[in-house]
Design a protein around this motif. Structure first.
Motif, short mmCIF file in Angstrom:
data_model
loop_
_atom_site.label_atom_id
_atom_site.label_comp_id
_atom_site.label_asym_id
_atom_site.label_seq_id
_atom_site.Cartn_x
_atom_site.Cartn_y
_atom_site.Cartn_z
N HIS A 11 0.84 -1.20 0.00
CA HIS A 11 0.00 0.00 0.00
C HIS A 11 0.88 1.25 0.00
O HIS A 11 2.08 1.18 0.21
CB HIS A 11 -0.96 0.03 1.20
CG HIS A 11 -0.29 0.20 2.54
ND1 HIS A 11 0.07 -0.86 3.34
CD2 HIS A 11 0.08 1.32 3.23
CE1 HIS A 11 0.62 -0.41 4.46
NE2 HIS A 11 0.64 0.91 4.41
N MET A 32 -12.49 3.93 -7.03
CA MET A 32 -11.92 2.97 -6.10
C MET A 32 -12.86 2.79 -4.91
O MET A 32 -13.60 3.72 -4.56
CB MET A 32 -10.53 3.42 -5.64
CG MET A 32 -9.52 3.49 -6.76
SD MET A 32 -7.87 4.04 -6.22
CE MET A 32 -7.30 2.63 -5.27
N ASP A 53 -9.32 -2.23 -4.19
CA ASP A 53 -10.14 -2.91 -5.20
C ASP A 53 -11.44 -3.38 -4.56
O ASP A 53 -11.79 -2.98 -3.44
CB ASP A 53 -9.35 -4.05 -5.85
CG ASP A 53 -9.18 -5.25 -4.93
OD1 ASP A 53 -9.39 -5.12 -3.70
OD2 ASP A 53 -8.85 -6.35 -5.44
N THR A 60 -3.44 -3.21 -3.61
CA THR A 60 -4.42 -2.37 -4.31
C THR A 60 -4.80 -1.13 -3.53
O THR A 60 -5.55 -0.30 -4.03
CB THR A 60 -5.71 -3.16 -4.61
OG1 THR A 60 -6.43 -3.41 -3.39
CG2 THR A 60 -5.41 -4.48 -5.32
N MET A 62 -4.62 2.45 -1.58
CA MET A 62 -4.07 3.77 -1.34
C MET A 62 -4.75 4.28 -0.07
O MET A 62 -5.97 4.33 0.02
CB MET A 62 -4.39 4.69 -2.52
CG MET A 62 -3.82 6.10 -2.39
SD MET A 62 -2.07 6.17 -2.83
CE MET A 62 -1.59 7.67 -1.94
N SER A 84 1.09 5.50 -8.22
CA SER A 84 0.35 5.27 -9.46
C SER A 84 -0.65 4.14 -9.29
O SER A 84 -0.57 3.34 -8.36
CB SER A 84 1.30 4.98 -10.62
OG SER A 84 2.06 3.81 -10.40
N PHE A 85 -1.61 4.10 -10.22
CA PHE A 85 -2.69 3.12 -10.17
C PHE A 85 -2.76 2.38 -11.50
O PHE A 85 -2.65 3.00 -12.57
CB PHE A 85 -4.03 3.80 -9.89
CG PHE A 85 -4.02 4.64 -8.65
CD1 PHE A 85 -4.04 4.06 -7.40
CD2 PHE A 85 -3.99 6.02 -8.74
CE1 PHE A 85 -4.03 4.83 -6.25
CE2 PHE A 85 -3.99 6.81 -7.60
CZ PHE A 85 -4.00 6.20 -6.35
N ARG A 86 -2.99 1.09 -11.42
CA ARG A 86 -3.06 0.26 -12.62
C ARG A 86 -4.48 0.24 -13.21
O ARG A 86 -5.46 0.13 -12.48
CB ARG A 86 -2.65 -1.17 -12.30
CG ARG A 86 -1.24 -1.29 -11.80
CD ARG A 86 -0.95 -2.66 -11.21
NE ARG A 86 -1.01 -3.73 -12.21
CZ ARG A 86 -0.79 -5.01 -11.92
NH1 ARG A 86 -0.54 -5.39 -10.67
NH2 ARG A 86 -0.83 -5.92 -12.87
N TYR A 129 -0.29 11.98 -8.92
CA TYR A 129 -0.53 10.56 -9.18
C TYR A 129 -0.34 10.31 -10.66
O TYR A 129 -0.18 11.24 -11.47
CB TYR A 129 -1.96 10.16 -8.80
CG TYR A 129 -2.38 10.43 -7.40
CD1 TYR A 129 -2.07 9.54 -6.37
CD2 TYR A 129 -3.12 11.57 -7.07
CE1 TYR A 129 -2.49 9.78 -5.08
CE2 TYR A 129 -3.54 11.82 -5.78
CZ TYR A 129 -3.22 10.91 -4.78
OH TYR A 129 -3.62 11.16 -3.50
N LEU A 131 -2.03 7.27 -13.68
CA LEU A 131 -2.60 5.99 -14.08
C LEU A 131 -1.60 5.31 -15.00
O LEU A 131 -0.97 5.97 -15.83
CB LEU A 131 -3.93 6.18 -14.79
CG LEU A 131 -5.07 6.83 -14.01
CD1 LEU A 131 -6.31 6.95 -14.88
CD2 LEU A 131 -5.38 6.06 -12.74
N ILE A 157 -9.70 1.18 -12.20
CA ILE A 157 -8.49 0.95 -11.42
C ILE A 157 -8.63 -0.35 -10.65
O ILE A 157 -9.66 -0.60 -10.03
CB ILE A 157 -8.25 2.13 -10.45
CG1 ILE A 157 -7.89 3.40 -11.23
CG2 ILE A 157 -7.17 1.80 -9.42
CD1 ILE A 157 -7.90 4.66 -10.39
N LEU A 160 -2.34 -1.02 -7.42
CA LEU A 160 -1.29 -0.01 -7.37
C LEU A 160 -0.24 -0.28 -8.43
O LEU A 160 0.15 -1.43 -8.66
CB LEU A 160 -0.62 0.01 -6.00
CG LEU A 160 -1.46 0.50 -4.82
CD1 LEU A 160 -0.68 0.34 -3.53
CD2 LEU A 160 -1.90 1.95 -5.01
#
Length: 318
Positions: A11, A32, A53, A60, A62, A84-86, A129, A131, A157, A160
């Motif tokens: 995290h 999210m 998530d 996952t 934040m 960053s976020f996937r 941030y 993506l 998303i 992470l």
């Protein structure tokens, strides 16, 4: 892979000046899920919120400390500069770019970073941030998109991505990431390296940058507090305690956060945590109502009435 090896990013925790605004941004715009609304266990007068998530899976989330009376931070070197976020693919970035335009979110447009498409953006508190597209990505598995969220599940998303760290002492910090944390450099260029841990890929990467000229960052809201990396279980984190001791690295000792076990060490200016994957966020709340009420670990439950009288309430029922 030995039992005590890091599995990826666990995290990232940042600081906000407004938990309610931050909650709306992460749930209503980013899509999210708020999986836990609790208090900072080291400062029970402030919230600690966890966005993740659909099921609050490790890798996952934040998280945020709510510090409304703390001055705004200042970005700079010797800090964690960008979480960053996937998202599943390049098409998802295009979806979010349009969404950001619709909601007035400041962003820099879709770009390419070391062969991967990214979309840098900011929250209103100034926190940076980005993506990151998982198109053609391999490595640490993502989580599951929030199935009842406002973003379509094929775009949302679900984990992470790489964490960006900027330091003035680049070579020394990189050496510690490699020798202590077991990371492997997969890209090395002038003043930047990408290091991987665990199965690698977007869910197990650090982007390390060098900045010896810029001002030093100042902690405050809008800045990252710490990053945590995943460990399998209690046995693994016990081994890390011994590892730090053998290396002469000062640390917090094991801390039971109820939702996971944690161990903290400050490497230069950077606070690095290692955390166990479990027990997770569904031990004290059912899946259906995660994050809808104030959750307290058992050791704080007897103080519930006092805590609820001290923190400013905000509604997270869906």
């Amino acid at each position: 892979m030995t039992n005590n090896q890091l599995l990826g990013i666990h995290h990232v925790t940042a600081m906000t000046d407004d938990a309610e605004r931050n909650y709306k941004f992460f749930t209503e715009i980013l899509g999210m899920r708020l999986v836990k609304k609790t208090v900072n266990q080291d400062d029970i007068y402030t919230y600690h919120t966890f966005f993740a998530d659909d099921e609050g899976s490790p890798g996952t989330d934040m998280t945020f400390f709510d510090f409304p009376n703390v001055p705004k931070g200042a970005p700079g070197t010797n800090s964690i500069t960008r979480p960053s976020f996937r998202v599943p693919n390049d098409a998802a970035l295009e979806y979010y770019e349009q969404r950001f335009n619709e909601f007035g979110v400041q962003h820099e447009g879709i770009q390419e970073l070391f062969g991967t498409k990214v979309l840098p953006f900011e929250e209103k508190d100034g926190q940076s941030y980005q993506l990151v597209s998982d198109e053609d990505n391999e490595g640490v598995a993502p989580g599951k998109p929030w199935k009842n969220g406002p973003v379509p599940t094929d775009k949302a998303i679900y984990g992470l991505g790489p964490i960006e760290i900027t330091v003035s002492y680049f070579d020394d910090f990189k050496k510690i990431l490699e020798e202590i944390y077991g990371m492997k450099a997969i890209i090395e260029e002038e003043k930047v390296a990408i290091l991987e841990v665990g199965e690698g890929g977007n869910g197990g990467q650090v982007i390390l940058r060098q900045d010896t000229q810029g001002p030093e960052a100042r902690q405050g809201y809008g800045e990252v507090h710490h990053v945590s990396f995943r460990l399998k279980d209690h046995e693994a984190i016990e081994q890390w305690l011994e590892k730090y001791k053998a290396a002469g690295i000062g640390n917090s000792g094991l801390v039971d956060r109820f939702y996971f076990e944690a161990l903290y060490a400050r490497i230069g200016h950077i606070l690095i945590e290692v955390s166990t994957d479990g027990p997770g966020f569904m031990d004290d709340e059912p899946y259906e109502t995660l994050g809808e009420s104030l959750a307290l670990p058992p050791f704080l439950e007897e103080q519930r009435e006092y805590i609820e009288s001290e923190i400013r309430p905000f509604d997270t029922k869906r």
